[in-house]
Design an enzyme around this catalytic site. Structure first.
Site, PDB file in Angstrom:
ATOM      1  N   GLU A 256       0.815  -1.214   0.000  1.00 53.95           N
ATOM      2  CA  GLU A 256       0.000   0.000   0.000  1.00 53.95           C
ATOM      3  C   GLU A 256       0.855   1.273   0.000  1.00 53.95           C
ATOM      4  O   GLU A 256       1.984   1.274   0.496  1.00 53.95           O
ATOM      5  CB  GLU A 256      -0.936   0.007   1.214  1.00 53.95           C
ATOM      6  CG  GLU A 256      -2.196  -0.841   1.043  1.00 53.95           C
ATOM      7  CD  GLU A 256      -1.993  -2.334   1.094  1.00 53.95           C
ATOM      8  OE1 GLU A 256      -0.922  -2.766   1.569  1.00 53.95           O
ATOM      9  OE2 GLU A 256      -2.891  -3.079   0.663  1.00 53.95           O
ATOM     10  N   TYR A 295     -14.287 -10.126   0.268  1.00 50.53           N
ATOM     11  CA  TYR A 295     -13.532 -10.697   1.379  1.00 50.53           C
ATOM     12  C   TYR A 295     -13.907 -12.150   1.710  1.00 50.53           C
ATOM     13  O   TYR A 295     -13.138 -12.841   2.359  1.00 50.53           O
ATOM     14  CB  TYR A 295     -13.633  -9.789   2.605  1.00 50.53           C
ATOM     15  CG  TYR A 295     -12.649  -8.632   2.525  1.00 50.53           C
ATOM     16  CD1 TYR A 295     -12.781  -7.659   1.539  1.00 50.53           C
ATOM     17  CD2 TYR A 295     -11.576  -8.531   3.395  1.00 50.53           C
ATOM     18  CE1 TYR A 295     -11.877  -6.620   1.426  1.00 50.53           C
ATOM     19  CE2 TYR A 295     -10.661  -7.489   3.297  1.00 50.53           C
ATOM     20  CZ  TYR A 295     -10.819  -6.539   2.305  1.00 50.53           C
ATOM     21  OH  TYR A 295      -9.905  -5.514   2.200  1.00 50.53           O
ATOM     22  N   CYS A 298     -11.336 -13.715  -1.562  1.00 53.66           N
ATOM     23  CA  CYS A 298      -9.869 -13.679  -1.443  1.00 53.66           C
ATOM     24  C   CYS A 298      -9.394 -14.127  -0.061  1.00 53.66           C
ATOM     25  O   CYS A 298      -8.438 -14.892   0.063  1.00 53.66           O
ATOM     26  CB  CYS A 298      -9.335 -12.305  -1.776  1.00 53.66           C
ATOM     27  SG  CYS A 298      -9.900 -10.992  -0.681  1.00 53.66           S
TER      28      CYS A 298
END
Lengths: 493, 110
Positions: A256, A295, A298
C-alpha cells in the site's frame, strides 16, 4: 489480454515517482521490496491465460464483445458476481496474499453505476466518457488502482471544514481542457504496480463540499503524482533470503501507498464526476458493498492456505490429538461461513438501471464484518496448533551457517518423517500470514467494522422485524391504542 | 446425447474444459494428463469458437456451476467429478470416436 510477462514488461514502461525507506524506487519490477507485489498481481494475468482457470478469470466485454480479463469487466448477471467470488478464492489459494486488482475492479463497477445515475439527473455525459475509458482499459488489459480513501484528517469534520483543505482530494481549478486536482489518497493497494488509478470520493458530501465531489482516471506516473510506499511487518526480511519471508514470492497484503496528488491535471474525457456532491454517498456505498463482497473470496483463499499450513504444522510436530481436529474444523467453519456470505450477496444481487449487476448490500456487509473477526480467530487457532515454535525460530542466516545448521536440524526436528527445513519453512509461512499487517488488513480493508455495522443497521428492515414480533406477541392492538393515545395527547398540546 | 452427433461437424472432435477450480477436490491438471495418456491422443482445451463434438468437463467439486453440460458440445459431454470417473470416461470417449469415425466412413461411401 496480457499475459504475465507482458504485464511485467508494461510496468517497465511506466515511471512513477515512488519513495520507500528513504530512497527512490527506480523499477517496481526489479526492486526486491516491490517485486513480490508485482508477482502477486501478475497471477491475475497468468491465470487468465491458463485454460484451467479461464472459466473464472475471463469473460466477454458487454461493450465490445471481446474476450477480456474478468478484472476489467462490468458484471452482467448474478452469475458474474458469483464467478468473481470464486475467482478471488482461487487466486487467494495460489498467492496466499492480496493480489490487489479487485479494488480497481470495484471502482470501475461503482463508477459505471453512479455515472449512469448522475447523467440521468443532470444531463451530463460522464457515463459515455467512462465507457470509452473502460474500453481502453479492457482492450489493453490494464491494472487499475481503486483510489477511494482520503487521509480524512479530523474525523469529526467534513472535507470543507478541515484545517487543511488538501486532506480530501478536491478540484482546485476547472479549465477548458480539464480539471486540476490536489490532495492525497491513503492505503492505496497495488498502486505502484498498477497502470492507472481511478479516483472516487470517500464520504458523503454537502453543497459546501462540491469541489470534493470528483471522480477521474489518472496514470500512476502522471506529473504531480508521488507515491510513498507503506512499511509492513517483517518486510525487511525480503532483503535477507527466502525462508524468513514465509511467502517470499508474493509477500503479505497488497503493497500500500500514500499517494499524493500535487496539482494533477486531468483532461475532461477522464473526468467522471465534477461537483455532483449529492451522489457521493451512493457512490461510496456502492463501491464499499462490491468491495466487501470480495472478502469472502480472497480471504477465504488465504484462509485455505492458513488452514493447510496449520494442519501441516500439526503433522510436522507429530501431534495427533483430537483438539487439533476440533480446531481445524472451527477454522474451516469460519472460512466457509465467509464464503457463504459472499456467495449469498452475489446470488441475491440486483440489476441496476445502468444494466450492471450489483450485490445485495445487506449480505455484502455481513461478509466483511465476519471477516474482521474470523480472520483473527482463524489466525489465533493456527498459532495454537502450530505451537510456540513459530515465535522463536532461528534466523535464516543462522540456519544457512554450516556450523549451526546441523545443531538446528538436530534440535528443532520433531516428527521424523519431516525435515527441520520443512518445519521451519511452514512455520515462517504461518507466522507471516497470521500477524501484524496481514491481520490489520482483514480488520480495516474495505472499511472498518463500524462502517459495516452502520450499513447492517440501516439495511436490516428493523421495522418489519418488530412487526413480526408484535403480531406473534399479540400486542398489535395494544400498540395501536398506545399510538392513538399519543396522537390525541399531541393534538391536545 | 445432445442431438444426433451430426450437427456442427466442423467443430473440433474433442476438447477439454475446466470449471475454474475455486475449491478443487482433485488435481485437474493431473486428471487431464491422465486422460490424454490413457486415450493416447491430445486433449486440447476449448478456447471459444465452435463447440467441440465431444467435451470433457473437469468439474472439481459437486456444485452445478454448469447446469447444462450438454450445451458444451454438439455430441456428448463427459463430466469428470473425481479421478475415479476417468477410466469409464476414457472408454466412452474411445467408443464415441469409433462411432464417429464409422459414421464419417459411411458418409464418405455415399
Amino acid at each position: 489480454m496480457m499475459n504475465r510477462e507482458q504485464y511485467i514488461e508494461s510496468l517497465r514502461k511506466l515511471h512513477p515517482v515512488i519513495y520507500l525507506n528513504g530512497r527512490r524506487v527506480e523499477s517496481v519490477v526489479d526492486d526486491p521490496m516491490t517485486r513480490p507485489h508485482v508477482n502477486s498481481a501478475a497471477m491475475t494475468y497468468e491465470l487468465a491465460n491458463d485454460p484451467q482457470y479461464e472459466e473464472l478469470m475471463t469473460t466477454t466485454s458487454h461493450l465490445t464483445g471481446h474476450k477480456i480479463n474478468r478484472f476489467t469487466s462490468i458484471h452482467q448477471s448474478t452469475d458474474d458476481l458469483v464467478k468473481k467470488v470464486k475467482m478471488l478464492r482461487m487466486i487467494g489459494q495460489k498467492t496466499g496474499t492480496c493480489f490487489q486488482r479487485c479494488v480497481g475492479f470495484d471502482a470501475m463497477g461503482s463508477t459505471y453505476i453512479t455515472t449512469y445515475k448522475i447523467d440521468k439527473a443532470h444531463g451530463t455525459d460522464y457515463h459515455e466518457r467512462f465507457k470509452k475509458w473502460l474500453i481502453y482499459v479492457q482492450d489493453n488489459d490494464l491494472m487499475i488502482a481503486g483510489s477511494m480513501t482520503d487521509p480524512k484528517g479530523d474525523r469529526s469534520k467534513k472535507p470543507g471544514a478541515q484545517a487543511d483543505p488538501d486532506l480530501f482530494v478536491h478540484i482546485v481549478e476547472k479549465r477548458e481542457d480539464g480539471i486540476v486536482v490536489r490532495g492525497a489518497k491513503a492505503h492505496q493497494t497495488g498502486m505502484v504496480n498498477s497502470h492507472e488509478m481511478l479516483l472516487l470520493p470517500t464520504t458523503n458530501l454537502g453543497p459546501e463540499d462540491a469541489d470534493y465531489a470528483v471522480a477521474c482516471a489518472v496514470p500512476v506516473d502522471a506529473p504531480g503524482v508521488t507515491h510513498i510506499f507503506g512499511r509492513q511487518t517483517n518486510d525487511g526480511r525480503r532483503l535477507e533470503g527466502d525462508i524468513d519471508c514465509g511467502n517470499s514470492e508474493f509477500a503479505i497484503v497488497g503493497g500500500e501507498t500514500l499517494t499524493i496528488l500535487d496539482d494533477v491535471f486531468v483532461p475532461w474525457d477522464r473526468v467522471f464526476m465534477c461537483g455532483e456532491y449529492e451522489f457521493a454517498q451512493e457512490y461510496v456505498s456502492t463501491f464499499a458493498a462490491y468491495h466487501r463482497q470480495n472478502y469472502g473470496g480472497c480471504k477465504v483463499g488465504v484462509a485455505d492456505v492458513i488452514i493447510g499450513s496449520a494442519a501441516s504444522m500439526a503433522d510436522y510436530n507429530g501431534v495427533k490429538a483430537s483438539h487439533v481436529r476440533d480446531k481445524l474444523t472451527e477454522m474451516i467453519n469460519m472460512a466457509e461461513t465467509m464464503y457463504n456470505c459472499s456467495l449469498g450477496c452475489s446470488c441475491q444481487g440486483e440489476k441496476t438501471e445502468s444494466g450492471a449487476y450489483y450485490v445485495n448490500t445487506l449480505l455484502a456487509n455481513t461478509v466483511k464484518l465476519n471477516c474482521t473477526r474470523y480472520m483473527y480467530e482463524i489466525s489465533r487457532l493456527a498459532h495454537d496448533i502450530a505451537g510456540g515454535f513459530i515465535a522463536t525460530m532461528p534466523y535464516e542466516k543462522d540456519y544457512r551457517d554450516p556450523e549451526l545448521r546441523p545443531l538446528i536440524d538436530k534440535y528443532l526436528r520433531a516428527n521424523p518423517k519431516y525435515s527441520t527445513e520443512e518445519r521451519l519453512r511452514m512455520g515462517r509461512l504461518l507466522e507471516n500470514m497470521t500477524g501484524g499487517t496481514a491481520l490489520a488488513e482483514s480488520m480495516h480493508g474495505a472499511g472498518s467494522p463500524e462502517a459495516m455495522k452502520i450499513m447492517l443497521y440501516r439495511e436490516s428492515n428493523l421495522d418489519q422485524k418488530k412487526a413480526y414480533a408484535r403480531k406473534l406477541a399479540h400486542v398489535e392492538e395494544l400498540h395501536e391504542q398506545a399510538e392513538q393515545a399519543a396522537r390525541e395527547e399531541k393534538a391536545r398540546e | 446425447m445432445n442431438g444426433t452427433g451430426q450437427e456442427n461437424e466442423r467443430g473440433p472432435l474433442l476438447a477439454i474444459r475446466y470449471c475454474g477450480g475455486c475449491n478443487p477436490y482433485y488435481d485437474a491438471a493431473l486428471a487431464a494428463e491422465t486422460i490424454q495418456r490413457e486415450l493416447g491422443m491430445p486433449l486440447p482445451p476449448w478456447r471459444g469458437g465452435q463447440l467441440p463434438q465431444i467435451c470433457v468437463l473437469l468439474k472439481q467439486c459437486r456444485s452445478s456451476c454448469f447446469p447444462d453440460p450438454d450445451a458444451l458440445s454438439t455430441c456428448r459431454t463427459l463430466v469428470i467429478t473425481g479421478i475415479e470417473d476417468i477410466p469409464d470416461a476414457v472408454k466412452t470417449i474411445r467408443n464415441l470416436i469409433k462411432e464417429k469415425q464409422g459414421y464419417d466412413e459411411q458418409r464418405a461411401v455415399y
